[in-house]
Design a protein around this motif. Sequence first.
Motif, mmCIF file in Angstrom:
data_model
loop_
_atom_site.group_PDB
_atom_site.id
_atom_site.type_symbol
_atom_site.label_atom_id
_atom_site.label_comp_id
_atom_site.label_asym_id
_atom_site.label_seq_id
_atom_site.Cartn_x
_atom_site.Cartn_y
_atom_site.Cartn_z
ATOM 1 N N ILE A 158 0.833 -1.197 0.000
ATOM 2 C CA ILE A 158 0.000 0.000 0.000
ATOM 3 C C ILE A 158 0.871 1.252 0.000
ATOM 4 O O ILE A 158 0.518 2.282 -0.605
ATOM 5 C CB ILE A 158 -0.990 0.006 1.195
ATOM 6 N N ILE A 159 2.035 1.189 0.644
ATOM 7 C CA ILE A 159 2.972 2.314 0.600
ATOM 8 C C ILE A 159 3.461 2.527 -0.827
ATOM 9 O O ILE A 159 3.560 3.658 -1.312
ATOM 10 C CB ILE A 159 4.149 2.069 1.561
ATOM 11 N N ALA A 160 3.757 1.433 -1.543
ATOM 12 C CA ALA A 160 4.211 1.532 -2.929
ATOM 13 C C ALA A 160 3.126 2.143 -3.817
ATOM 14 O O ALA A 160 3.413 2.972 -4.695
ATOM 15 C CB ALA A 160 4.610 0.151 -3.449
ATOM 16 N N VAL A 161 1.875 1.750 -3.586
ATOM 17 C CA VAL A 161 0.768 2.289 -4.384
ATOM 18 C C VAL A 161 0.631 3.802 -4.156
ATOM 19 O O VAL A 161 0.497 4.587 -5.104
ATOM 20 C CB VAL A 161 -0.557 1.575 -4.032
ATOM 21 N N ALA A 163 2.933 5.857 -3.049
ATOM 22 C CA ALA A 163 4.109 6.517 -3.623
ATOM 23 C C ALA A 163 3.942 6.688 -5.127
ATOM 24 O O ALA A 163 4.280 7.740 -5.691
ATOM 25 C CB ALA A 163 5.371 5.706 -3.323
ATOM 26 N N GLY A 164 3.407 5.665 -5.794
ATOM 27 C CA GLY A 164 3.169 5.757 -7.230
ATOM 28 C C GLY A 164 2.188 6.862 -7.569
ATOM 29 O O GLY A 164 2.371 7.589 -8.565
ATOM 30 N N THR A 320 -6.072 7.189 2.517
ATOM 31 C CA THR A 320 -6.027 8.651 2.465
ATOM 32 C C THR A 320 -5.112 9.205 3.550
ATOM 33 O O THR A 320 -4.450 10.227 3.353
ATOM 34 C CB THR A 320 -7.434 9.257 2.637
ATOM 35 N N VAL A 321 -5.072 8.538 4.710
ATOM 36 C CA VAL A 321 -4.179 8.984 5.785
ATOM 37 C C VAL A 321 -2.726 8.762 5.371
ATOM 38 O O VAL A 321 -1.857 9.622 5.572
ATOM 39 C CB VAL A 321 -4.486 8.231 7.092
ATOM 40 N N ILE A 322 -2.465 7.592 4.784
ATOM 41 C CA ILE A 322 -1.108 7.307 4.305
ATOM 42 C C ILE A 322 -0.694 8.351 3.281
ATOM 43 O O ILE A 322 0.423 8.890 3.319
ATOM 44 C CB ILE A 322 -1.039 5.889 3.703
ATOM 45 N N ARG A 357 12.999 11.781 -6.384
ATOM 46 C CA ARG A 357 13.995 11.086 -5.568
ATOM 47 C C ARG A 357 13.583 11.046 -4.104
ATOM 48 O O ARG A 357 13.732 10.017 -3.439
ATOM 49 C CB ARG A 357 15.360 11.754 -5.733
ATOM 50 N N ILE A 358 13.073 12.177 -3.607
ATOM 51 C CA ILE A 358 12.729 12.217 -2.193
ATOM 52 C C ILE A 358 11.513 11.346 -1.917
ATOM 53 O O ILE A 358 11.394 10.737 -0.847
ATOM 54 C CB ILE A 358 12.473 13.678 -1.734
ATOM 55 N N THR A 359 10.589 11.241 -2.884
ATOM 56 C CA THR A 359 9.421 10.382 -2.707
ATOM 57 C C THR A 359 9.839 8.919 -2.656
ATOM 58 O O THR A 359 9.365 8.150 -1.816
ATOM 59 C CB THR A 359 8.405 10.609 -3.841
ATOM 60 N N ILE A 360 10.742 8.536 -3.541
ATOM 61 C CA ILE A 360 11.231 7.154 -3.557
ATOM 62 C C ILE A 360 12.011 6.851 -2.275
ATOM 63 O O ILE A 360 11.846 5.791 -1.653
ATOM 64 C CB ILE A 360 12.104 6.906 -4.793
ATOM 65 N N PHE A 361 12.841 7.796 -1.841
ATOM 66 C CA PHE A 361 13.607 7.603 -0.608
ATOM 67 C C PHE A 361 12.669 7.461 0.598
ATOM 68 O O PHE A 361 12.844 6.572 1.440
ATOM 69 C CB PHE A 361 14.559 8.789 -0.404
ATOM 70 N N THR A 362 11.644 8.342 0.657
ATOM 71 C CA THR A 362 10.678 8.274 1.751
ATOM 72 C C THR A 362 9.950 6.942 1.748
ATOM 73 O O THR A 362 9.744 6.316 2.801
ATOM 74 C CB THR A 362 9.659 9.424 1.637
#
Length: 464
Positions: A158-161, A163-164, A320-322, A357-362
């Motif tokens: 769900i984190i990957a989704v 982030a995408g 939505t919170v994530i 980059r920062i989104t992928i790192f996070t």
Amino acid sequence: MSDSLFRRKAIVPDAHEHKLARTLGWPHLVALGVGAIVGTGILTLIGVGADKAGPAVILSFVIAGLICACAALAYAEMATMIPASGSAYTYSYVVIGELIAWIVGWSLILEYSLVVSAVAVGWSGYAAPLLHEWARVPQELMQGPELGGIVNLPAIAIIAVVAGMLLYGTRESATVNAILVLVKIVALAVFVAVALPAFDAANLEPFSPFGFAKHMGPDGVERGVMAAAAIIFFAFYGFDAIATAAEEAKNPDRDLKIGIVGSMIACVLIYIAVAVAAVGAISYSRFANSPEPLALILRELGQPLAAHYLAISAVIALPTVILAFFYGQSRIFFTMARDGLLPASLAKLSVRGTPVRITIFTAAVVAVLAGFIPLGELAALANAGTLAAFTAVSVCMLIMRRRAPDAPRTFRAPMPWVVGGIAVLGCIYLFFSLPAKTQLWFLAWNIGGLGVYFLYARSRAVAG
């Protein structure tokens, strides 16, 4: 080096090479705030709060909501004065100086990382039974090592989704968020509509069985109205994520104040309605510490269909919170990188205007936390980080009222010294109402952060 500790940041609009695209209107910001605020807090923490305060958990909601509302007014004033990305970190940098800004930014990193990870694990708890039933996914792949599993893959997924979605575009993500927020609000409205007719005043007696101040009970559990408020505080914050969107608001002077104040007012009303309906429907002892207190209450009332609907809505809408906190986390990282307090290469933007980059790192950081690290009591650290940020923003507002009383303010907090005083003193009181272990972990985190800062500052001074 000593000069840099108190160096203040100057805000020059649109002066950065790395500028975020302005794509968000006030409806997106209100939805972002409500999406962040209404989540695992009201869905789960009302049970934890009831265990600590009894029916007086209603009062705990009011106290936590009042303190957060005062902090929200301070945020709204600072956000319109300093319409730049970074939230409390940026305000502290502009008003107080670099060292305090670093501490606040370090606290925000802690807060947002733990919230994203904790909510992802909470979402996985709802999704795992369905995945096991429908796709025969082994339980070992849906639980962290602390529960006897190998890795929590649903939480990572769900984190990957999310982030995408953020990588694809901020406006598109905000639109999806607004739709899911509506699903969540409708589910809570259904709960109130079903539970409120069963209200029985006898369930409120005794109203405050554990007293007001935090104290250790004979069973070793810290209880009291304020002990509950310190945990329930988690259920209210999230509007600060709106302040991180300042550079992406189409009309920041108008949109930020509507987003922050509007989402906070909406959520305070929603929470109090839900708390009154829950405590009045059945005895608090029957849902205290339940992982799904609202669904449990509906089942106890003989409403299994409504309970099932609420659970499904939680699975659909909790992302939505994530999204909201992931968004805020990535923007804090982005701003600190752009300021040179983190590697500047992390501030690179995509052609769509998002910090790739920062989104992928996070995503990598919070996925590790969600997939492998037991959160447990450490989740309370998110509250400690937020209390530090709220205190800093309220202090910044009061300093600017003294330093620059005539500076342009498109939003002015009413009775600033009263509002700011309630926010500062309330946050400090709530911090000391947190478990003692949480306070020690937070102190250790910030000592480590200061060590990182001074090592960095020294290397920067040598390089300069």
